[in-house]
Design a protein around this motif. Structure first.
Motif, PDB file in Angstrom:
ATOM      1  N   GLU A   2       0.840  -1.196   0.000  1.00  0.00           N
ATOM      2  CA  GLU A   2       0.000   0.000   0.000  1.00  0.00           C
ATOM      3  C   GLU A   2       0.881   1.255   0.000  1.00  0.00           C
ATOM      4  O   GLU A   2       0.605   2.220  -0.722  1.00  0.00           O
ATOM      5  CB  GLU A   2      -0.888   0.029   1.249  1.00  0.00           C
ATOM      6  CG  GLU A   2      -2.117  -0.843   1.198  1.00  0.00           C
ATOM      7  CD  GLU A   2      -2.943  -0.709   2.466  1.00  0.00           C
ATOM      8  OE1 GLU A   2      -4.125  -1.064   2.422  1.00  0.00           O
ATOM      9  OE2 GLU A   2      -2.403  -0.249   3.498  1.00  0.00           O
ATOM     10  N   ALA A   3       1.922   1.221   0.812  1.00  0.00           N
ATOM     11  CA  ALA A   3       2.812   2.377   0.906  1.00  0.00           C
ATOM     12  C   ALA A   3       3.496   2.656  -0.425  1.00  0.00           C
ATOM     13  O   ALA A   3       3.596   3.811  -0.861  1.00  0.00           O
ATOM     14  CB  ALA A   3       3.845   2.151   2.003  1.00  0.00           C
TER      15      ALA A   3
ATOM     16  N   ALA B 197       1.056   4.200  -2.700  1.00  0.00           N
ATOM     17  CA  ALA B 197       0.755   5.574  -2.294  1.00  0.00           C
ATOM     18  C   ALA B 197       1.845   6.533  -2.771  1.00  0.00           C
ATOM     19  O   ALA B 197       1.553   7.646  -3.231  1.00  0.00           O
ATOM     20  CB  ALA B 197       0.592   5.654  -0.777  1.00  0.00           C
TER      21      ALA B 197
ATOM     22  N   ARG C 172       1.489   7.380  -6.388  1.00  0.00           N
ATOM     23  CA  ARG C 172       0.475   8.402  -6.667  1.00  0.00           C
ATOM     24  C   ARG C 172       0.896   9.783  -6.158  1.00  0.00           C
ATOM     25  O   ARG C 172       0.699  10.783  -6.847  1.00  0.00           O
ATOM     26  CB  ARG C 172      -0.858   8.009  -6.030  1.00  0.00           C
ATOM     27  CG  ARG C 172      -1.632   6.950  -6.819  1.00  0.00           C
ATOM     28  CD  ARG C 172      -3.019   6.743  -6.244  1.00  0.00           C
ATOM     29  NE  ARG C 172      -3.816   5.846  -7.067  1.00  0.00           N
ATOM     30  CZ  ARG C 172      -4.609   6.245  -8.054  1.00  0.00           C
ATOM     31  NH1 ARG C 172      -4.691   7.523  -8.345  1.00  0.00           N
ATOM     32  NH2 ARG C 172      -5.317   5.366  -8.750  1.00  0.00           N
ATOM     33  N   ALA C 173       1.466   9.832  -4.955  1.00  0.00           N
ATOM     34  CA  ALA C 173       1.772  11.117  -4.330  1.00  0.00           C
ATOM     35  C   ALA C 173       3.040  11.761  -4.886  1.00  0.00           C
ATOM     36  O   ALA C 173       3.111  12.981  -5.040  1.00  0.00           O
ATOM     37  CB  ALA C 173       1.909  10.942  -2.818  1.00  0.00           C
TER      38      ALA C 173
ATOM     39  N   ARG D 133       1.659   1.870   9.481  1.00  0.00           N
ATOM     40  CA  ARG D 133       1.515   2.912   8.452  1.00  0.00           C
ATOM     41  C   ARG D 133       2.265   4.179   8.851  1.00  0.00           C
ATOM     42  O   ARG D 133       2.808   4.885   7.995  1.00  0.00           O
ATOM     43  CB  ARG D 133       0.033   3.190   8.201  1.00  0.00           C
ATOM     44  CG  ARG D 133      -0.690   2.051   7.484  1.00  0.00           C
ATOM     45  CD  ARG D 133      -2.093   2.472   7.062  1.00  0.00           C
ATOM     46  NE  ARG D 133      -2.707   1.443   6.237  1.00  0.00           N
ATOM     47  CZ  ARG D 133      -3.645   0.603   6.663  1.00  0.00           C
ATOM     48  NH1 ARG D 133      -4.070   0.664   7.919  1.00  0.00           N
ATOM     49  NH2 ARG D 133      -4.178  -0.295   5.839  1.00  0.00           N
TER      50      ARG D 133
ATOM     51  N   LYS E  29       0.256  14.192   1.248  1.00  0.00           N
ATOM     52  CA  LYS E  29      -0.662  13.470   0.366  1.00  0.00           C
ATOM     53  C   LYS E  29      -0.493  11.965   0.541  1.00  0.00           C
ATOM     54  O   LYS E  29      -1.476  11.212   0.537  1.00  0.00           O
ATOM     55  CB  LYS E  29      -0.407  13.856  -1.086  1.00  0.00           C
ATOM     56  CG  LYS E  29      -1.368  13.220  -2.075  1.00  0.00           C
ATOM     57  CD  LYS E  29      -1.079  13.663  -3.496  1.00  0.00           C
ATOM     58  CE  LYS E  29      -2.039  13.004  -4.487  1.00  0.00           C
ATOM     59  NZ  LYS E  29      -1.733  13.386  -5.891  1.00  0.00           N
ATOM     60  N   PHE E  30       0.752  11.518   0.720  1.00  0.00           N
ATOM     61  CA  PHE E  30       1.019  10.106   0.956  1.00  0.00           C
ATOM     62  C   PHE E  30       0.238   9.615   2.162  1.00  0.00           C
ATOM     63  O   PHE E  30      -0.447   8.589   2.110  1.00  0.00           O
ATOM     64  CB  PHE E  30       2.513   9.894   1.174  1.00  0.00           C
ATOM     65  CG  PHE E  30       2.878   8.527   1.707  1.00  0.00           C
ATOM     66  CD1 PHE E  30       3.121   7.482   0.839  1.00  0.00           C
ATOM     67  CD2 PHE E  30       2.970   8.289   3.071  1.00  0.00           C
ATOM     68  CE1 PHE E  30       3.448   6.213   1.323  1.00  0.00           C
ATOM     69  CE2 PHE E  30       3.298   7.037   3.570  1.00  0.00           C
ATOM     70  CZ  PHE E  30       3.537   5.992   2.682  1.00  0.00           C
TER      71      PHE E  30
ATOM     72  N   LEU F 284      -3.489   9.295   1.578  1.00  0.00           N
ATOM     73  CA  LEU F 284      -3.892   8.173   0.743  1.00  0.00           C
ATOM     74  C   LEU F 284      -4.073   6.885   1.540  1.00  0.00           C
ATOM     75  O   LEU F 284      -4.790   5.977   1.116  1.00  0.00           O
ATOM     76  CB  LEU F 284      -2.853   7.941  -0.371  1.00  0.00           C
ATOM     77  CG  LEU F 284      -2.807   8.989  -1.477  1.00  0.00           C
ATOM     78  CD1 LEU F 284      -1.557   8.792  -2.343  1.00  0.00           C
ATOM     79  CD2 LEU F 284      -4.060   8.907  -2.349  1.00  0.00           C
ATOM     80  N   LEU F 285      -3.420   6.799   2.694  1.00  0.00           N
ATOM     81  CA  LEU F 285      -3.494   5.591   3.504  1.00  0.00           C
ATOM     82  C   LEU F 285      -4.535   5.679   4.619  1.00  0.00           C
ATOM     83  O   LEU F 285      -4.710   4.729   5.388  1.00  0.00           O
ATOM     84  CB  LEU F 285      -2.126   5.276   4.108  1.00  0.00           C
ATOM     85  CG  LEU F 285      -1.023   4.955   3.083  1.00  0.00           C
ATOM     86  CD1 LEU F 285       0.274   4.623   3.806  1.00  0.00           C
ATOM     87  CD2 LEU F 285      -1.435   3.805   2.170  1.00  0.00           C
TER      88      LEU F 285
ATOM     89  N   ASN G 253      -8.743   2.078   1.628  1.00  0.00           N
ATOM     90  CA  ASN G 253      -8.236   3.442   1.543  1.00  0.00           C
ATOM     91  C   ASN G 253      -8.117   3.852   0.077  1.00  0.00           C
ATOM     92  O   ASN G 253      -8.598   3.141  -0.814  1.00  0.00           O
ATOM     93  CB  ASN G 253      -6.898   3.573   2.284  1.00  0.00           C
ATOM     94  CG  ASN G 253      -5.870   2.561   1.796  1.00  0.00           C
ATOM     95  OD1 ASN G 253      -5.742   2.327   0.589  1.00  0.00           O
ATOM     96  ND2 ASN G 253      -5.133   1.953   2.710  1.00  0.00           N
TER      97      ASN G 253
ATOM     98  N   VAL H 193      -5.747   3.816  -2.039  1.00  0.00           N
ATOM     99  CA  VAL H 193      -4.961   3.002  -2.969  1.00  0.00           C
ATOM    100  C   VAL H 193      -5.444   1.553  -3.015  1.00  0.00           C
ATOM    101  O   VAL H 193      -4.808   0.710  -3.643  1.00  0.00           O
ATOM    102  CB  VAL H 193      -3.447   3.032  -2.626  1.00  0.00           C
ATOM    103  CG1 VAL H 193      -2.891   4.439  -2.771  1.00  0.00           C
ATOM    104  CG2 VAL H 193      -3.180   2.465  -1.250  1.00  0.00           C
TER     105      VAL H 193
END
Length: 208
Positions: free
Chosen positions: A78-79, A82, A85-86, A119, A139-140, A143-144, A154, A156
């Motif tokens: 997930e990280a 993220a 995207r970020a 997280r 933003k990261f 997203l989580l 979440n 992502v």
């Protein structure tokens, strides 16, 4: 192999329109994936990047391979998604940092941590990698954040579903697994260095 537009940052070397593709399935908490990541960075990235012998000929795609027998695998992937995207330009740098620190996310070290604490650790690592000043770090973290619904995931989660479904439909079971132009290349090993990768590409790619 297909790659949805939002995951374009997962092309870690080469150009998107390169005719040949290395799909490299890696798990952030797999020691063999970490070993292969070093060869990718030191050998493949220069060979496929600007000025490299295979620039414009071959691209390498990082394929997140969530392995649920590693309890934290979902969280670390997930990280990674993220960051894609970020701060897409930092995806590979973050991936290398996460491989370097993967021991912190193994089963025993994370066994006493809550999902939120895991997280938070990942957000701290991302903040070290993403250039500052930057709004991307915030933003990261956003997203989580879990959705308000009890089981909504979440921001992502859809990207995570895509990567897992992609692996499943292509019969990818373990990491690392590497595909060359869509077919599993069983000969590729996490122990490969410059000589092995050079020989492999020399045999596979025609340079005009």
């Amino acid at each position: 192999m297909a790659l949805q537009p939002s995951l374009r940052p997962l092309i870690i070397a080469g150009t998107a329109d390169a005719p040949h593709t290395l799909d490299i399935f890696l798990d952030y908490v797999c020691p063999f994936s970490a070993k292969l990541s070093l060869a990718i960075d030191s050998v493949l990235v220069p060979l496929l990047g600007p000025g490299g012998r295979y620039h414009g000929k071959v691209k390498a795609i990082f394929r997140p391979q969530v392995q649920p027998w590693h309890a934290s695998s979902t969280f670390v992937h997930e990280a990674g998604l993220a960051v894609a995207r970020a701060a897409p330009e930092s995806f590979w740098s973050f991936s290398l940092a996460l491989f370097k620190h993967q021991g912190e996310y193994f089963d025993v070290p994370t066994s006493t941590l809550t999902p939120l604490q895991i997280r938070e650790k990942l957000a701290a690592l991302a903040a070290e990698v993403i250039p500052v000043p930057s709004s991307a770090a915030g933003k990261f973290a956003d997203l989580l954040v879990l959705a308000s619904s009890p089981n909504g995931g979440n921001a992502v989660t859809d990207d995570l579903k895509y990567t897992i479904k992609f692996s499943r439909q292509n019969g990818i079971h373990v990491s690392p697994t590497v595909l060359w132009d869509g077919l599993v290349a069983n000969e590729i090993s996490s122990s490969w260095g410059e000589q092995e990768w050079t020989d492999f590409l020399l045999a596979k790619v025609t340079i005009e």
